[in-house]
Design a protein around this motif. Structure first.
Motif, PDB file in Angstrom:
ATOM      1  N   PRO A  47      -7.639   6.938  -5.287  1.00  6.87           N
ATOM      2  CA  PRO A  47      -7.225   5.914  -4.322  1.00  6.87           C
ATOM      3  C   PRO A  47      -8.394   5.072  -3.797  1.00  6.87           C
ATOM      4  O   PRO A  47      -8.168   4.116  -3.039  1.00  6.87           O
ATOM      5  CB  PRO A  47      -6.608   6.741  -3.186  1.00  6.87           C
ATOM      6  N   ASP A  48      -9.615   5.389  -4.188  1.00  4.50           N
ATOM      7  CA  ASP A  48     -10.791   4.708  -3.648  1.00  4.50           C
ATOM      8  C   ASP A  48     -11.228   3.505  -4.471  1.00  4.50           C
ATOM      9  O   ASP A  48     -12.226   2.852  -4.129  1.00  4.50           O
ATOM     10  CB  ASP A  48     -11.967   5.693  -3.548  1.00  4.50           C
ATOM     11  N   VAL A  49     -10.526   3.200  -5.543  1.00  4.66           N
ATOM     12  CA  VAL A  49     -10.873   2.044  -6.372  1.00  4.66           C
ATOM     13  C   VAL A  49      -9.689   1.071  -6.352  1.00  4.66           C
ATOM     14  O   VAL A  49      -8.581   1.427  -5.938  1.00  4.66           O
ATOM     15  CB  VAL A  49     -11.197   2.478  -7.820  1.00  4.66           C
ATOM     16  N   PRO A  50      -9.904  -0.189  -6.783  1.00  5.23           N
ATOM     17  CA  PRO A  50      -8.783  -1.145  -6.819  1.00  5.23           C
ATOM     18  C   PRO A  50      -7.606  -0.617  -7.625  1.00  5.23           C
ATOM     19  O   PRO A  50      -7.756   0.211  -8.527  1.00  5.23           O
ATOM     20  CB  PRO A  50      -9.420  -2.382  -7.467  1.00  5.23           C
ATOM     21  N   LYS A  51      -6.430  -1.129  -7.283  1.00  6.35           N
ATOM     22  CA  LYS A  51      -5.167  -0.537  -7.731  1.00  6.35           C
ATOM     23  C   LYS A  51      -5.036  -0.386  -9.243  1.00  6.35           C
ATOM     24  O   LYS A  51      -4.438   0.569  -9.723  1.00  6.35           O
ATOM     25  CB  LYS A  51      -3.987  -1.341  -7.189  1.00  6.35           C
ATOM     26  N   HIS A  52      -5.578  -1.317 -10.032  1.00  2.00           N
ATOM     27  CA  HIS A  52      -5.426  -1.232 -11.478  1.00  2.00           C
ATOM     28  C   HIS A  52      -6.357  -0.197 -12.117  1.00  2.00           C
ATOM     29  O   HIS A  52      -6.148   0.189 -13.267  1.00  2.00           O
ATOM     30  CB  HIS A  52      -5.686  -2.599 -12.134  1.00  2.00           C
ATOM     31  N   ARG A  53      -7.363   0.268 -11.372  1.00  3.57           N
ATOM     32  CA  ARG A  53      -8.364   1.123 -11.996  1.00  3.57           C
ATOM     33  C   ARG A  53      -8.237   2.595 -11.624  1.00  3.57           C
ATOM     34  O   ARG A  53      -8.995   3.413 -12.132  1.00  3.57           O
ATOM     35  CB  ARG A  53      -9.775   0.636 -11.603  1.00  3.57           C
ATOM     36  N   GLY A  54      -7.319   2.945 -10.749  1.00  2.00           N
ATOM     37  CA  GLY A  54      -7.250   4.326 -10.280  1.00  2.00           C
ATOM     38  C   GLY A  54      -6.040   5.088 -10.750  1.00  2.00           C
ATOM     39  O   GLY A  54      -5.611   6.050 -10.100  1.00  2.00           O
ATOM     40  N   MET A  55      -5.462   4.687 -11.888  1.00  2.00           N
ATOM     41  CA  MET A  55      -4.245   5.343 -12.381  1.00  2.00           C
ATOM     42  C   MET A  55      -4.518   6.094 -13.680  1.00  2.00           C
ATOM     43  O   MET A  55      -5.401   5.716 -14.448  1.00  2.00           O
ATOM     44  CB  MET A  55      -3.139   4.311 -12.608  1.00  2.00           C
ATOM     45  N   THR A  56      -3.733   7.130 -13.920  1.00  3.27           N
ATOM     46  CA  THR A  56      -3.845   7.920 -15.145  1.00  3.27           C
ATOM     47  C   THR A  56      -2.438   8.127 -15.697  1.00  3.27           C
ATOM     48  O   THR A  56      -1.465   8.233 -14.946  1.00  3.27           O
ATOM     49  CB  THR A  56      -4.538   9.265 -14.873  1.00  3.27           C
ATOM     50  N   TYR A  57      -2.351   8.182 -17.002  1.00  2.00           N
ATOM     51  CA  TYR A  57      -1.071   8.246 -17.708  1.00  2.00           C
ATOM     52  C   TYR A  57      -0.831   9.687 -18.174  1.00  2.00           C
ATOM     53  O   TYR A  57      -1.722  10.316 -18.752  1.00  2.00           O
ATOM     54  CB  TYR A  57      -1.145   7.319 -18.918  1.00  2.00           C
ATOM     55  N   ASP A 111      -5.756  -9.086  -3.306  1.00  2.00           N
ATOM     56  CA  ASP A 111      -5.951  -7.628  -3.327  1.00  2.00           C
ATOM     57  C   ASP A 111      -6.625  -7.133  -4.598  1.00  2.00           C
ATOM     58  O   ASP A 111      -6.751  -5.923  -4.810  1.00  2.00           O
ATOM     59  CB  ASP A 111      -4.613  -6.910  -3.152  1.00  2.00           C
ATOM     60  N   LYS A 112      -7.099  -8.041  -5.437  1.00  2.00           N
ATOM     61  CA  LYS A 112      -7.583  -7.661  -6.759  1.00  2.00           C
ATOM     62  C   LYS A 112      -8.731  -6.666  -6.718  1.00  2.00           C
ATOM     63  O   LYS A 112      -8.799  -5.739  -7.518  1.00  2.00           O
ATOM     64  CB  LYS A 112      -8.004  -8.915  -7.525  1.00  2.00           C
ATOM     65  N   ASN A 113      -9.664  -6.834  -5.792  1.00  2.00           N
ATOM     66  CA  ASN A 113     -10.845  -5.972  -5.738  1.00  2.00           C
ATOM     67  C   ASN A 113     -10.861  -5.064  -4.512  1.00  2.00           C
ATOM     68  O   ASN A 113     -11.899  -4.509  -4.157  1.00  2.00           O
ATOM     69  CB  ASN A 113     -12.114  -6.824  -5.773  1.00  2.00           C
ATOM     70  N   VAL A 114      -9.699  -4.906  -3.872  1.00  2.00           N
ATOM     71  CA  VAL A 114      -9.595  -4.065  -2.676  1.00  2.00           C
ATOM     72  C   VAL A 114      -9.214  -2.648  -3.087  1.00  2.00           C
ATOM     73  O   VAL A 114      -8.296  -2.463  -3.891  1.00  2.00           O
ATOM     74  CB  VAL A 114      -8.528  -4.637  -1.711  1.00  2.00           C
ATOM     75  N   PRO A 115      -9.899  -1.617  -2.588  1.00  2.00           N
ATOM     76  CA  PRO A 115      -9.490  -0.239  -2.900  1.00  2.00           C
ATOM     77  C   PRO A 115      -8.019  -0.012  -2.553  1.00  2.00           C
ATOM     78  O   PRO A 115      -7.531  -0.500  -1.522  1.00  2.00           O
ATOM     79  CB  PRO A 115     -10.410   0.614  -2.018  1.00  2.00           C
ATOM     80  N   TRP A 116      -7.329   0.737  -3.387  1.00  2.00           N
ATOM     81  CA  TRP A 116      -5.893   0.956  -3.183  1.00  2.00           C
ATOM     82  C   TRP A 116      -5.615   1.523  -1.800  1.00  2.00           C
ATOM     83  O   TRP A 116      -4.629   1.131  -1.155  1.00  2.00           O
ATOM     84  CB  TRP A 116      -5.368   1.917  -4.253  1.00  2.00           C
ATOM     85  N   LYS A 117      -6.447   2.411  -1.309  1.00  2.00           N
ATOM     86  CA  LYS A 117      -6.200   3.056  -0.027  1.00  2.00           C
ATOM     87  C   LYS A 117      -6.224   2.082   1.125  1.00  2.00           C
ATOM     88  O   LYS A 117      -5.668   2.363   2.215  1.00  2.00           O
ATOM     89  CB  LYS A 117      -7.220   4.173   0.218  1.00  2.00           C
ATOM     90  N   ASP A 118      -6.854   0.919   0.937  1.00  2.00           N
ATOM     91  CA  ASP A 118      -6.955  -0.079   1.998  1.00  2.00           C
ATOM     92  C   ASP A 118      -5.866  -1.154   1.924  1.00  2.00           C
ATOM     93  O   ASP A 118      -5.838  -2.058   2.761  1.00  2.00           O
ATOM     94  CB  ASP A 118      -8.328  -0.757   1.952  1.00  2.00           C
ATOM     95  N   LEU A 119      -4.987  -1.072   0.933  1.00  2.00           N
ATOM     96  CA  LEU A 119      -3.933  -2.060   0.802  1.00  2.00           C
ATOM     97  C   LEU A 119      -2.860  -1.832   1.852  1.00  2.00           C
ATOM     98  O   LEU A 119      -2.489  -0.680   2.132  1.00  2.00           O
ATOM     99  CB  LEU A 119      -3.304  -1.989  -0.593  1.00  2.00           C
TER     100      LEU A 119
END
Length: 403
Positions: free
Chosen positions: A173-183, A393-401
């Motif tokens: 959750p500490d990185v922008p939304k597109h970069r913190g997911m796993t499949y 929101d592109k470069n905002v950490p997901w937790k801060d959205l």
């Protein structure tokens, strides 16, 4: 262990004559009249006649994709797979597993997926993350060699009879939304998985909401690298849109054929205005069909790209316009509906049901598989090369959205 996507299977010198010879050899050893259907389908997979463009040993022979039509013609009348019930596995899970799965995952999942022994569903959308999937909040926390998953998914078609699911969860959750997911591949029989039906406008429950509470998944059910889930998901989404909007169709097939048949058989319903609208939609359907032929030719030499979004967009618009025209043509008769009772539904059935069902069910076509609004953005940016919309929101950490 690094798990980079594998390149698509390289076509070898397998022509139509070679495919027909392979089918003849297969049938000489597997009489469809004397072989139980599950055994016949397993043998067909092992013979490389499931997906001919897949590699040897994984249901194919590394041939050109279009040669699959030759196989289907040669095997007409033999036991067949249930394409409707297996649509998510065939159209979305299989190409993703082929691209990103380990050799062990491919061998474990692809055969029972194709034979229908294991049904798949898709755990992507959430109540707060539909059109903007990258904002999803389902968490997967690593504990040793396992991941503990908590969250809620929604609009999950076929979850009530699925054995496995393709799933994206947030692992950082500490990185922008597109970069913190796993499949992941999610075991739908694992403790903590709860499936609840969602009643649709048709009165039935074709899809569901799925609650995940402390679901433990071993790391060998992960597809791709940790944190690379968005890239893996793009493979699924591109294939999904082609599966929905780019399926082969004959001229005058699909819903336009149903409406045209009503026009021919019921002259008392005809008006000049309806005739002009039907002609216009017939032309649109034919243009869409030919565009689909071109798209499938491109797929024969590569993997789906953003162009599939255009096919899915056109499919949704046409289905809604045609089903609306059919109801209007039939007047009060078109308002009849065959069954409002609540029940589980196995698959979508546009042609085995009446005009009332087609009209209601078509409303979902512009939502499922990516909303039409999002698809227009994809086409504008990735196909036409137009400037993208501003994204604060592109470069905002997901937790801060804000949520």
């Amino acid at each position: 262990m690094a798990r980079r996507p594998t390149k698509g299977p390289v076509s070898v010198t397998v022509d139509e004559a070679a495919i027909k010879e392979r089918v003849r050899a297969f049938l000489s050893q597997n009489d469809p009249a004397a072989t139980a259907p599950p055994d016949f389908l397993r043998a067909r997979f092992d013979a490389g006649l499931a997906w001919v463009h897949f590699p040897e040993g994984l249901g194919g022979v590394g041939a050109r994709r279009e040669l699959q039509a030759v196989v289907e013609a040669e095997l007409a009348g033999t036991p067949q797979i249930d394409v409707g019930k297996m649509a998510i596995g065939l159209g979305m899970a299989a190409p993703t597993i082929l691209a990103f799965g380990t050799e062990e995952q491919k061998k474990r999942f692809l055969r029972p997926l194709w034979t229908g022994e294991e049904i798949w569903c898709q755990l992507f959308s959430e109540p707060g993350a539909g059109s903007d999937l990258a904002t999803l909040a389902t968490r997967a926390v690593r504990e040793g060699d396992e991941w503990v998953v908590d969250g809620q998914k929604v609009w999950t078609s076929g979850a009530h009879h699925a054995r496995w699911a393709i799933m994206v969860a947030r692992t950082d959750p500490d990185v922008p939304k597109h970069r913190g997911m796993t499949y992941f591949v999610c075991d739908m029989h694992a403790p903590g998985v709860e499936v609840r039906p969602l009643r649709q406008i048709t009165g039935e429950a074709e899809f569901n909401e799925v609650f995940l509470t402390g679901v433990r998944l071993p790391d060998d059910l992960r597809l791709g690298e940790v944190g690379d889930g968005w890239r893996v998901a793009q493979t699924t989404l591109m294939n999904e849109r082609v599966a929905i909007g780019g399926s082969p169709a004959r001229r005058g097939g699909g819903v336009v054929g149903v409406v045209a048949d009503t026009w021919r058989e019921r002259p008392e319903l005809r008006t000049h205005d309806l005739h002009q609208r039907l002609l216009h939609l017939w032309v649109e359907a034919e243009v869409t069909r030919l565009a689909g032929v071109r798209l499938r030719e491109q797929l024969a030499v590569g993997t789906p790209g953003p162009e599939g979004s255009g096919m899915k967009l056109a499919f949704a618009r046409l289905n809604q316009a045609l089903s609306g025209l059919e109801v209007e043509m039939l007047r009060e008769e078109g308002l009849l509906y065959d069954d409002w009772s609540f029940r589980r539904s196995e698959t979508v059935d546009f042609f085995g049901r009446g005009p009332g069902y087609r009209y209601l069910r078509a409303k979902g076509n512009s939502i499922e598989g990516g909303t039409s609004e999002i698809l227009r953005n994809i086409i504008a940016e990735r196909v036409l090369g137009l400037p993208s919309e501003p994204r604060a929101d592109k470069n905002v950490p997901w937790k801060d959205l804000p949520r």
